[in-house]
Write a protein that holds these residues in place. Structure first.
Motif: not given
Length: 413
Positions: A252-257
């Motif tokens: 999961l990309p950091d921005v989505w996390r």
């Protein structure tokens, strides 16, 4: 690029094939069989300990910039869009990775008006011909309509009436379009099926009686269990379940996390849907012969393109489907229902949308989360941070609009 995957478990339509190798060239599957199918010059991939699945299909999403890219990193190579604006559809490329309804048919001020800029409405049966013609002109692959007054989440919204649903369905069928109906209640599901719709978007959240099950068992049903079970429990737990799924979170990309963490603290209306009834309804419809399809309703809160479809498969198994049946619900079944004969199968000539995972998802459905490699039309999928950031920005604008509208919505007394 031509490549051959060796020593893997090849699963097609939920069944393990006698072949343990698969070859790809020109973006298509060219052979299945033994090691002898490899050709000189092929890249050879050792799949020992793995299972090769068709690229997964999410039968219910709403487009956002970058969603096809993000989904593909999770092996979800085709998405069925169930309501999006034309400008978003234009931006989300490549076009071949999704099908769309375009703008859905809803009553003036009806669901999901709060999520969108001004849209064309359907005021009555007299609007059906115009509305369907406009969607066809915009490139819609099927028709989506909404028959839901919001009572399932404590709201009171305008909705289409049955004669309008009938008129829209008849007009869409005249043009060869499949009709997908958004419902949330058992009685509404029966009504739209009586009007001839082909697919129910969402399994009802209140109990279906045996008579109700019999009445709607001839259509396909996109269960979307995760939107209830993974999205509506945050106000009580303070944490969205996807964040606890280690195999999914590590991709999961950091921005989505960060977005999921924010959504864990969001405001939601009282009275979440009864997921117990939804699970029971899903199993009852499946046993009665309805085609159950896997769909997430991403990007609703708690749902991430691609990642959440793997959780949806787990929810389907917990509802009573076998792992094999859950795999079918995300591969061959949606491909057949939505008329995509070159997707969802591992047969010669099919598009080389592939998901290679560790383990055997036919015995342990969580194996779909242990992703080793994914390909779209034979091309290896790699993350694209720039596209992922564009999606977050788009969702931020949409979420702000929805929450503002919810806060202004008077609750029933």
């Amino acid at each position: 690029m031509a490549f051959t995957i060796l020593n893997t478990r090849v699963v097609d339509a939920g069944t393990t094939l006698p072949a343990d190798c698969l070859r790809v060239a020109g973006g298509r599957i060219t052979a299945t069989g033994g090691p002898g199918i490899a050709q000189p010059g092929d890249t050879v991939i050792d799949g020992t300990g793995t299972t090769l699945l068709p690229g997964l299909i999410d039968a219910h999403i709403h487009l956002a910039p970058g969603c096809a890219q993000l989904a593909a990193t999770y092996g979800v190579t085709t998405q069925i869009d169930q309501f999006s604006m034309p400008d978003v559809i234009e931006r989300e490329t490549p076009r071949s990775t999704f099908r769309t309804s375009g703008i859905g048919a809803t009553a003036p001020g009806g669901h999901p008006t709060i999520a969108y800029p001004p849209i064309p409405y359907v005021s009555g049966p007299q609007d059906a011909r115009r509305f369907v013609a406009e969607r066809i002109a915009e490139g819609a692959d099927h028709l989506k309509l909404i028959y839901d007054n919001g009572s399932g989440i404590g709201l009171n919204l305008p909705t289409l009436d049955a004669p309008t649903v009938q008129a829209l369905t008849d007009e869409a069928h005249e043009h060869g379009l499949l009709v997908v109906a958004h419902v949330s209640k058992a009685a509404d599901a029966v009504t739209v099926v009586e009007c001839g719709v082909d697919v129910l978007a969402h399994v009802p959240s209140d109990p279906l009686s045996p008579a109700d099950v019999e009445a709607v068992a001839d259509v396909a049903v996109i269960a979307t269990l995760g939107v209830m079970m993974d999205g509506f429990n945050a106000p009580t737990t303070g944490h969205l379940p996807l964040l606890d799924d280690t195999e999914l979170v590590k991709r999961l990309p950091d921005v989505w996390r960060d977005l999921l963490e924010q959504q864990s603290r969001r405001w939601m209306p009282p009275g979440p849907p009864d997921s117990t009834a939804a699970r029971a309804n899903t199993l009852a419809l499946h046993r009665a012969g309805a085609r159950v399809l896997a769909g997430t309703d991403a990007p609703n809160p708690g749902q991430v393109f691609g990642a959440s479809l793997h959780r949806e498969l787990v929810h389907l198994v917990h509802a009573g489907l076998s792992p094999r049946e859950a795999v079918v619900a995300a591969t061959s079944a949606p491909a057949e229902v939505f008329g995509q004969p070159d997707r969802g199968r591992l047969v010669v000539g099919a598009r080389a949308d592939l998901l290679l995972v560790d383990g055997d998802p036919l015995t342990d459905i969580t194996a779909t989360q242990r992703i080793r490699e994914t390909w779209v039309a034979g091309e290896h999928v790699v993350p694209d941070p720039e596209r992922e950031q564009a999606g977050i920005a788009f969702l931020g604008e949409t979420t702000a609009r929805i929450l503002a509208a919810f806060r202004d919505q008077p609750l029933p007394t």
